[in-house]
Design an enzyme around this catalytic site. Structure first.
Site, PDB file in Angstrom:
ATOM      1  N   ASP A 149      -1.748   2.051 -13.282  1.00 38.19           N
ATOM      2  CA  ASP A 149      -3.022   3.084 -13.340  1.00 38.19           C
ATOM      3  C   ASP A 149      -2.490   4.533 -13.419  1.00 38.19           C
ATOM      4  O   ASP A 149      -1.433   4.851 -12.693  1.00 38.19           O
ATOM      5  CB  ASP A 149      -4.288   2.837 -12.516  1.00 38.19           C
ATOM      6  CG  ASP A 149      -3.818   2.771 -11.192  1.00 38.19           C
ATOM      7  OD1 ASP A 149      -2.877   3.418 -10.705  1.00 38.19           O
ATOM      8  OD2 ASP A 149      -4.529   2.005 -10.109  1.00 38.19           O
ATOM      9  N   GLU A 153       0.915  -2.732 -11.047  1.00 34.38           N
ATOM     10  CA  GLU A 153      -0.283  -2.270 -10.732  1.00 34.38           C
ATOM     11  C   GLU A 153      -0.346  -0.904 -11.692  1.00 34.38           C
ATOM     12  O   GLU A 153      -0.869   0.010 -10.869  1.00 34.38           O
ATOM     13  CB  GLU A 153      -0.444  -1.969  -9.286  1.00 34.38           C
ATOM     14  CG  GLU A 153      -0.211  -3.128  -8.316  1.00 34.38           C
ATOM     15  CD  GLU A 153      -0.333  -3.045  -6.912  1.00 34.38           C
ATOM     16  OE1 GLU A 153      -1.007  -1.976  -6.508  1.00 34.38           O
ATOM     17  OE2 GLU A 153       0.320  -3.734  -6.097  1.00 34.38           O
ATOM     18  N   ASN A 206       7.354  -5.814  -3.855  1.00 35.42           N
ATOM     19  CA  ASN A 206       6.648  -5.155  -4.499  1.00 35.42           C
ATOM     20  C   ASN A 206       6.257  -3.722  -3.740  1.00 35.42           C
ATOM     21  O   ASN A 206       6.141  -3.635  -2.387  1.00 35.42           O
ATOM     22  CB  ASN A 206       5.031  -5.874  -4.915  1.00 35.42           C
ATOM     23  CG  ASN A 206       4.414  -4.901  -5.614  1.00 35.42           C
ATOM     24  OD1 ASN A 206       4.626  -4.716  -6.860  1.00 35.42           O
ATOM     25  ND2 ASN A 206       2.997  -4.904  -5.298  1.00 35.42           N
ATOM     26  N   GLU A 222       5.613  -3.164  -0.212  1.00 34.95           N
ATOM     27  CA  GLU A 222       5.419  -2.208   0.762  1.00 34.95           C
ATOM     28  C   GLU A 222       6.076  -1.755   1.908  1.00 34.95           C
ATOM     29  O   GLU A 222       5.301  -1.078   2.977  1.00 34.95           O
ATOM     30  CB  GLU A 222       3.902  -1.124   0.674  1.00 34.95           C
ATOM     31  CG  GLU A 222       3.389  -1.206  -0.526  1.00 34.95           C
ATOM     32  CD  GLU A 222       2.008  -0.764  -0.401  1.00 34.95           C
ATOM     33  OE1 GLU A 222       1.426  -0.496   0.329  1.00 34.95           O
ATOM     34  OE2 GLU A 222       1.227  -0.647  -1.676  1.00 34.95           O
ATOM     35  N   HIS A 240       1.466   3.273  -9.544  1.00 38.03           N
ATOM     36  CA  HIS A 240       0.174   3.981  -9.621  1.00 38.03           C
ATOM     37  C   HIS A 240       0.523   5.840  -9.935  1.00 38.03           C
ATOM     38  O   HIS A 240       0.899   6.359  -9.148  1.00 38.03           O
ATOM     39  CB  HIS A 240      -0.470   3.888  -8.179  1.00 38.03           C
ATOM     40  CG  HIS A 240      -0.988   2.677  -7.844  1.00 38.03           C
ATOM     41  ND1 HIS A 240      -1.917   2.029  -8.571  1.00 38.03           N
ATOM     42  CD2 HIS A 240      -0.451   1.704  -7.007  1.00 38.03           C
ATOM     43  CE1 HIS A 240      -2.100   0.822  -8.117  1.00 38.03           C
ATOM     44  NE2 HIS A 240      -1.086   0.626  -7.202  1.00 38.03           N
TER      45      HIS A 240
END
Ligand SMILES: O[C@@H]1[C@@H](O)[C@H](O[C@@H]2CO[C@@H](O[C@@H]3CO[C@@H](O)[C@H](O)[C@H]3O)[C@H](O)[C@H]2O)OC[C@H]1O
Length: 421
Positions: A264, A262, A196, A155, A232
């Site tokens: 979700d 990641e 990432n 990030e 996300h």
């Protein structure tokens, strides 16, 4: 004709197989049958003392990979300067080893979950580089040979694609990125190194910023192997298959792999039945997006159960983001959405069972268009290129045999990869 052949195939395999045996199937099995390295999940420390959680996690038909959600972050590993605590990360590495699961390691350099001493000790360019390199070197060396991937920088970008303010960027400038990747590569030349970030799953300023980072690191002559798209996502606002596909292609055209790291897909809680139906579609689309490009190596969900999901604590009123509920019960509709995204794949070599139900004339799940992507013809591995272990050099995977070009020999690099040397 196709239906008839299918019936014959079932009859032939059941006759050969003899007594009933379980056919391996699951989220990871399907991923691997489609040429991917894994389907996996994050694991947090709270779940590790929950035996029901651990039983589900350890089923490698569903999870062939794990990522520690917190245990390898700076505030756990080096809370005080030069005092290293590898215990929590070792616990996750041991789970992976016990279950034969691929270990993605997360995250070396991140502005968050960073102990305050890093940003408040008045380090200058030279001393902060030293601090950062020391953290990376000690950490990567400790898990050398165990981590298959490292998220080296997490990030670094704002939503408009500019660099985010952080102790690293503010003091060192953008060079902190290639310096971090170079330190990680020096500590373990075999581990795959990833940048990432979130909100880079669709084309736009931030995705372009991440592509700029790939080019920047390469321009320093430093290796970067892949980009992690955190994903996300929000139910009903998730990328379409076409968007996933074009965006992943934009990254892989730079000569890097992509991993969905990641995933979700959250919604307002309690989730309505229509939200759950849409969520199953959104999960399937994410899988199909990865499936569309052979350099998308795998998908990790950010924990598998709502019981330990980070979402409700960060997005109040939202949750229900994962395929197992907070009682550790599988949400069959969401789970099936992921399976359907993979399509039927190619059955594994596991001996087949005598079918419990009479074979139907037509396969129950028709392959999706992406699952029928024409396998590429006999890809060859050029010298130095690594291939996942199950494909081996000269072995076969869903994508067909992979062979070393002449003059090179297939050599086992580590427990996850082979290389033509
Ligand atoms: O109190 C803290 C608690 O806040 C912390 O929560 C973790 C925060 O990070 C989560 O993972 C990140 C989610 O999205 C991306 O931005 C990052 O790459 C991920 O690392 C993690 O799931 C939460 O558990 O946990 C430790 C507690 O002490």
């Amino acid at each position: 004709m196709i239906a008839h052949s299918f019936t014959l195939l079932l009859a032939a395999t059941s006759a050969l197989a003899g007594p009933l045996q379980r056919r391996a199937d699951g989220l990871n099995t399907r991923a691997k049958n489609n040429g991917k390295l894994y389907f996996g999940t994050a694991v947090d420390s709270s779940g590790q003392s929950d035996s029901n959680y651990m039983n589900i996690l350890s089923n490698s038909d569903d999870f062939g990979q794990i990522t520690p959600a917190n245990a390898m972050k700076w505030d756990t590993v080096e809370r005080s300067r030069n005092s290293f605590n590898f215990g929590p990360g070792d616990a996750v590495a041991n789970i992976a080893a016990r279950n034969g699961q691929f270990l993605r390691c997360h995250a070396l350099v991140w502005h968050s979950q960073l102990p305050s001493w890093v940003g408040s000790s008045g380090f200058n360019n030279a001393t902060l580089i030293q601090v950062m390199k020391n953290h990376i070197t000690q950490t990567v060396t400790h898990w050398k040979g165990k981590c298959g991937h490292w998220d080296v920088v997490n990030e670094a970008l704002n939503e408009d694609g500019s660099y985010r303010s952080s102790p690293f960027y503010n003091v060192i400038g953008e060079a902190f990125l290639p310096i971090a990747f170079a330190a990680a590569a020096a500590a373990d030349p075999d581990v795959k190194l990833y940048y990432n970030d979130y909100n880079i799953e669709t084309p736009g300023a931030k995705a372009s910023g991440a592509q700029r980072i790939v080019r920047l690191i390469k321009s320093y002559g430093v290796k970067i192997d892949g980009v992690g798209q955190q994903a996300h996502l929000i139910v009903g606002q998730s990328p379409s298959v076409a968007t996933w596909t074009s965006n992943i292609n934009a990254f892989t055209s730079l000569g890097v792999d992509v991993a969905i790291t990641e995933l979700d897909i959250r919604t307002k809680t309690p989730a309505s039945s229509s939200a759950v139906a849409q969520q199953a579609i959104d999960y399937a689309n994410s899988v199909k997006g990865c499936l569309s490009n052979t350099r998308c190596v795998g998908i990790t969900i950010w924990d598998f159960t709502d019981k330990y999901s980070w979402i409700p604590s960060v997005f109040p009123g939202e949750g229900s983001a994962l395929p197992w509920d907070s009682n550790l019960q599988k949400k069959q509709q969401v789970y099936n959405g992921i399976l359907s995204g993979w399509g039927s794949g190619t059955p594994t070599a596991t001996p087949t069972a005598t079918p419990t139900a009479t074979p139907t004339e037509t396969p129950t799940s028709s392959p999706t268009s992406s699952s029928t992507t024409t396998p590429t013809a006999t890809p060859t591995s050029s010298p130095g290129e690594t291939v996942p272990k199950w494909q081996q050099c000269g072995g076969t995977g869903y994508e067909g045999p992979t062979q070393c070009v002449s003059g090179t020999t297939c050599t086992m690099l580590n427990q996850w990869y082979y290389q033509c040397l």
